[in-house]
Design a protein around this motif. Structure first.
Motif, PDB file in Angstrom:
ATOM      1  N   LEU A 193      90.444  58.679  40.947  1.00 36.14           N
ATOM      2  CA  LEU A 193      91.740  57.817  40.775  1.00 36.14           C
ATOM      3  C   LEU A 193      91.158  56.837  39.695  1.00 36.14           C
ATOM      4  O   LEU A 193      92.008  56.111  39.283  1.00 36.14           O
ATOM      5  CB  LEU A 193      91.522  57.133  42.134  1.00 36.14           C
ATOM      6  N   LEU A 194      89.956  56.355  39.812  1.00 37.68           N
ATOM      7  CA  LEU A 194      89.514  55.315  38.678  1.00 37.68           C
ATOM      8  C   LEU A 194      89.823  55.937  37.077  1.00 37.68           C
ATOM      9  O   LEU A 194      90.565  55.237  36.510  1.00 37.68           O
ATOM     10  CB  LEU A 194      87.910  55.158  38.778  1.00 37.68           C
ATOM     11  N   PHE A 227      98.918  46.599  35.679  1.00 41.18           N
ATOM     12  CA  PHE A 227      98.859  47.134  37.052  1.00 41.18           C
ATOM     13  C   PHE A 227      97.648  48.045  37.207  1.00 41.18           C
ATOM     14  O   PHE A 227      96.595  47.955  37.778  1.00 41.18           O
ATOM     15  CB  PHE A 227     100.012  47.499  37.542  1.00 41.18           C
ATOM     16  N   SER A 228      97.698  49.052  36.170  1.00 36.13           N
ATOM     17  CA  SER A 228      96.885  50.127  36.220  1.00 36.13           C
ATOM     18  C   SER A 228      95.596  49.960  35.872  1.00 36.13           C
ATOM     19  O   SER A 228      94.272  49.820  36.637  1.00 36.13           O
ATOM     20  CB  SER A 228      97.254  51.283  35.280  1.00 36.13           C
ATOM     21  N   ALA A 229      95.290  48.857  34.841  1.00 37.64           N
ATOM     22  CA  ALA A 229      93.963  48.240  34.421  1.00 37.64           C
ATOM     23  C   ALA A 229      93.369  47.335  35.573  1.00 37.64           C
ATOM     24  O   ALA A 229      92.230  47.500  35.844  1.00 37.64           O
ATOM     25  CB  ALA A 229      94.363  47.564  32.994  1.00 37.64           C
ATOM     26  N   TYR A 249      91.070  43.561  48.362  1.00 33.72           N
ATOM     27  CA  TYR A 249      91.790  44.543  47.705  1.00 33.72           C
ATOM     28  C   TYR A 249      91.079  45.660  47.156  1.00 33.72           C
ATOM     29  O   TYR A 249      91.516  46.846  47.349  1.00 33.72           O
ATOM     30  CB  TYR A 249      92.722  43.909  46.641  1.00 33.72           C
ATOM     31  N   ALA A 250      89.782  45.345  46.724  1.00 30.99           N
ATOM     32  CA  ALA A 250      88.806  46.361  46.183  1.00 30.99           C
ATOM     33  C   ALA A 250      88.613  47.419  47.412  1.00 30.99           C
ATOM     34  O   ALA A 250      88.691  48.591  47.166  1.00 30.99           O
ATOM     35  CB  ALA A 250      87.485  45.645  45.566  1.00 30.99           C
ATOM     36  N   LEU A 251      88.378  46.767  48.553  1.00 35.30           N
ATOM     37  CA  LEU A 251      88.150  47.750  49.833  1.00 35.30           C
ATOM     38  C   LEU A 251      89.336  48.482  50.074  1.00 35.30           C
ATOM     39  O   LEU A 251      89.021  49.618  50.659  1.00 35.30           O
ATOM     40  CB  LEU A 251      87.928  46.974  50.886  1.00 35.30           C
ATOM     41  N   LEU A 292      88.722  49.051  41.380  1.00 39.61           N
ATOM     42  CA  LEU A 292      88.160  49.971  41.824  1.00 39.61           C
ATOM     43  C   LEU A 292      86.550  49.972  41.070  1.00 39.61           C
ATOM     44  O   LEU A 292      85.521  50.351  41.841  1.00 39.61           O
ATOM     45  CB  LEU A 292      88.583  51.425  41.179  1.00 39.61           C
ATOM     46  N   LEU A 293      86.340  49.650  40.087  1.00 36.89           N
ATOM     47  CA  LEU A 293      84.881  49.635  39.636  1.00 36.89           C
ATOM     48  C   LEU A 293      84.157  48.559  40.375  1.00 36.89           C
ATOM     49  O   LEU A 293      82.899  49.048  40.687  1.00 36.89           O
ATOM     50  CB  LEU A 293      85.068  49.197  37.920  1.00 36.89           C
ATOM     51  N   TYR A 294      84.544  47.604  40.626  1.00 39.02           N
ATOM     52  CA  TYR A 294      83.944  46.408  41.604  1.00 39.02           C
ATOM     53  C   TYR A 294      83.766  47.012  42.710  1.00 39.02           C
ATOM     54  O   TYR A 294      82.678  46.826  43.126  1.00 39.02           O
ATOM     55  CB  TYR A 294      84.833  45.300  41.418  1.00 39.02           C
TER      56      TYR A 294
END
Length: 695
Positions: A620-621, A642-644, A568-570, A650-652
């Motif tokens: 986006l972050l 959801f946003s958090a 999901y991060a990717l 994204l950070l990860y």
């Protein structure tokens, strides 16, 4: 697998019900009016519904294909091992084509060896070298090394093939003489199979001497699944042949025929850019087209009016170049390998069903990737393998271009002609978009042909090792679906036996438009301040079954549940990449100008990522963090969560899959220049590392 089918059906039902309840809840809050606030809310409702429907579309298609894939694999296990390599008396002719552009020698060598060791009695290999023949310096050194490698491998295989031809001739003499003994013949055959095993293991050692550490995880698969498998098989067979109870004259004859065909595989190369009357268009499709157009013909090589070499048709007796006829064309990318039974199984399927134009086994990623990003990207590839198997259940298969067996007559059925530099050029695989395999799929099904995915893992291919290389690959994959979609819809609306069915079109359409729908939908949910009125628990409940099934499929593919988080991060990291590909599709639709073809880099070291994509991710972050705070302040807990959560992903992703230091270096290299004529720190390295792009 019955419990998996039941689980998928229940998941689809839960997702559909929860999604319907969520939409009903959102729409029920829209009270009829004609004032400003109503119009604003109506517009937000329209945008929100479009976003969630686009994501739900992917959810349902995934569950449909999962059902199809599970059923197909269960059916395959019941009829496994019925396919056998064709006998030499009935073997169709196979032309194996390996398109290559400035590939490293170990990459070429591994691919050629896997093709040469794939068993079929009537095959030949041609490496389609696309390097400019006027190359200089290191490029010329690489080109000459590739030519020398082809010549070396051809001589190696010819030598051992001649040895077995001689042994077969000696057998034919012995069997008509007095004193012929099946027991003695079995011992002779056993010794020959030991020689075959020794030859194969020697090829493995030869490759290992020339490989590099960067290819280690791919080398493990090649050594185990190709070299090791064949070595063990030939030695087991040698042991069995020493038992005279299992031998008869027909078995002896069959084994000699097999031995003769094992390594009888001419290996050559062809360079289209040496000839002025062939296409020089810089893409893989036209490299393949140039050679396919020559199959079954003979040519004289002469000089044209511009002084360049040209090919002219002539009788075989007068020819400088003869390109043998072929019943099937097997294409393999130069960073892929096929397993020894690949050709035998797929060709047997196509021989049994003349309506199949393409048979393939979508490639799997090499396991045990050295980097986290490569492992995560490989996991998405292996999940796509399952999805493509499900496509076949709905007659919605797409050609996946890394490897496939193509029926030569089917290619001629979709043949078109174009003009390049004043010369007529045949086009079999259309290069109207950068996803030529997808476009050719629609061309074939519109002519009434079918495609088939075989439910076994018989091919492997490399995964980009870093984010910069992955950007180039995935941006190309996202570019073209919107251009092809009208052809699919025309096929659906058409009349006749070749008309596409509704479910087939539903599944195929998602494959074409998902880069646009899924990424735009996700982006809208991240950046648009919808507010409390659009927040309800039903949408997370609708998504939960998808992630449950996805995680189970990761386990089936040999990964971990935790890899779902990384995937999901990717997915978030690839939002700007996919949107860039979609934008270029729209640009081509408006202007008619096709995007430049960029090959995925296969180099040592790191490929720089475009700074624009990295800056987009930073934006986006930031937006996700601001949205999380604003929604929390406004009382919308679900949207805030959801946003958090997406900000955390994204950070990860930036930290773990790209690397902060690499991201900063790539941004600086792209936007900071000290002086005219001077590159910023790291920029020259970046450009040098990307020198193997053909655009």
């Amino acid at each position: 697998m019955k419990h998996e089918i039941l689980l998928t059906r229940v998941a689809a039902g839960v997702s559909t019900l929860a999604f319907a309840l969520g939409l009903t809840t959102v729409l029920s809050g829209l009270e009829p009016a004609f004032n400003g606030p109503f119009l604003q809310k109506a517009f937000l409702t329209l945008v929100f519904c479009a976003a969630v429907i686009s994501l739900f579309y992917g959810n349902i298609v995934y569950q449909l294909t999962r059902l199809g894939e599970i059923r197909r694999h269960a059916a395959h296990r019941e009829e496994a091992n019925h396919c056998r390599p064709a006998k030499d008396t009935e073997a169709p002719r196979i032309s194996i084509l390996i398109p290559s552009y400035k590939e490293q020698i170990p990459v070429i060598m591994q691919t050629v060896l896997s093709a040469a060791l794939s068993e079929h009695p009537n095959r030949r290999i041609t490496l389609l070298l696309d390097d400019p023949p006027t190359s200089k310096g290191t490029d010329l050194t690489g080109l000459e090394a590739a030519r020398a490698l082809v010549s070396e491998l051809h001589d190696l295989f010819r030598g051992v093939s001649q040895r077995f031809h001689t042994a077969a001739d000696d057998f034919n003499v012995r069997r008509t003489s007095t004193g012929f003994s099946l027991e003695k013949e079995g011992i002779v055959l056993a010794g020959l199979y030991v020689e075959a095993a020794d030859f194969v293991s020697g090829l493995g050692l030869l490759y290992a001497e020339r490989s590099q550490p960067v290819f280690a995880h791919g080398d493990e698969v090649f050594a185990r699944e190709v070299i090791g498998q064949l070595d063990a098989e030939y030695r087991r067979l040698a042991d069995a042949l020493r038992n005279p109870a299992d031998l008869d004259l027909e078995r002896i004859r069959s084994e000699y025929r097999r031995l003769v065909s094992l390594f009888e595989v001419p290996i050559g190369c062809f360079e289209r850019k040496r000839f002025g009357n062939l296409s020089h268009a810089p893409n893989k499709a036209m490299n393949l087209n140039s050679y396919i157009g020559l199959i079954g013909r003979a040519f004289q090589v002469s000089k044209g009016s511009d002084g360049r070499l040209v090919l002219k048709d002539c009788p075989e007796g007068e020819a400088d170049l003869i390109v043998p006829a072929a019943d099937y064309v097997l294409t393999i990318d130069a960073d892929s390998i096929i397993l020894p039974n690949y050709i035998g199984k797929l060709v047997s399927i196509m021989q049994a069903d003349p309506a199949i134009a393409i048979a393939q086994t979508p490639y799997s990623a090499y396991p045990n990737s050295p980097s986290r990003l490569e492992r995560v990207a490989a996991a998405t590839t292996d999940i796509q393998y399952l999805v493509h198997q499900g496509f076949t259940a709905y007659n919605a298969t797409f050609w996946v271009g890394a490897n496939a067996v193509l029926r030569h007559s089917a290619l001629h059925d979709i043949k078109a002609m174009t003009t390049e530099r004043g010369h007529a050029v045949p086009v079999f695989i259309q290069d109207k978009t950068l996803i030529e395999d997808t476009g050719s799929t629609i061309d074939l099904v519109a002519k009434g042909w079918r495609l088939h995915n075989h439910p076994e893992r018989l091919a492997y291919s490399a995964t980009p090792p870093d984010f910069g290389a992955l950007v180039i690959q995935r941006r190309r994959w996202a570019n073209g679906g919107l251009i092809i979609l009208p052809s699919l819809l025309a096929h659906w609306r058409g009349r006749g036996s070749a008309r596409a069915g509704g479910l087939e079109t539903f599944v195929r359409s998602h494959y074409l438009i998902s880069p646009a729908l899924a990424n735009v939908g996700l982006l809208l949910l991240l950046v648009v301040p919808f507010g409390e009125g659009f927040s309800n628990i039903w949408f997370p409940l609708a998504a939960a079954p998808y992630y449950l099934l996805y995680g189970r499929d990761l386990i089936r593919c040999g990964y971990k549940w935790s890899d779902a988080v990384r995937i999901y991060a990717l997915t978030l990291l690839l939002v700007p990449v996919n949107l860039a590909g979609v934008y270029r599709s729209l640009e081509q639709l408006v202007t008619g100008r096709k995007s430049a073809f960029a090959r995925t880099p296969k180099i040592e070291g790191r490929t720089a990522a475009p700074p624009s994509h990295l800056i987009f991710l930073v934006g986006l972050l930031t937006t996700s963090l601001v949205s999380a705070a604003a929604n929390l302040w406004g009382g919308s807990v679900l949207f805030s969560s959801f946003s958090a959560a997406n900000a955390v992903f994204l950070l990860y992703g930036i930290w773990s899959l790209i690397g902060w230091r690499d991201a900063v270096e790539d941004i600086r290299a792209g936007i900071w220049v000290r002086k005219p004529g001077h590159y910023a720190r790291g920029e020259a390295t970046t450009l040098a590392r990307q020198s193997n792009l053909q655009v």
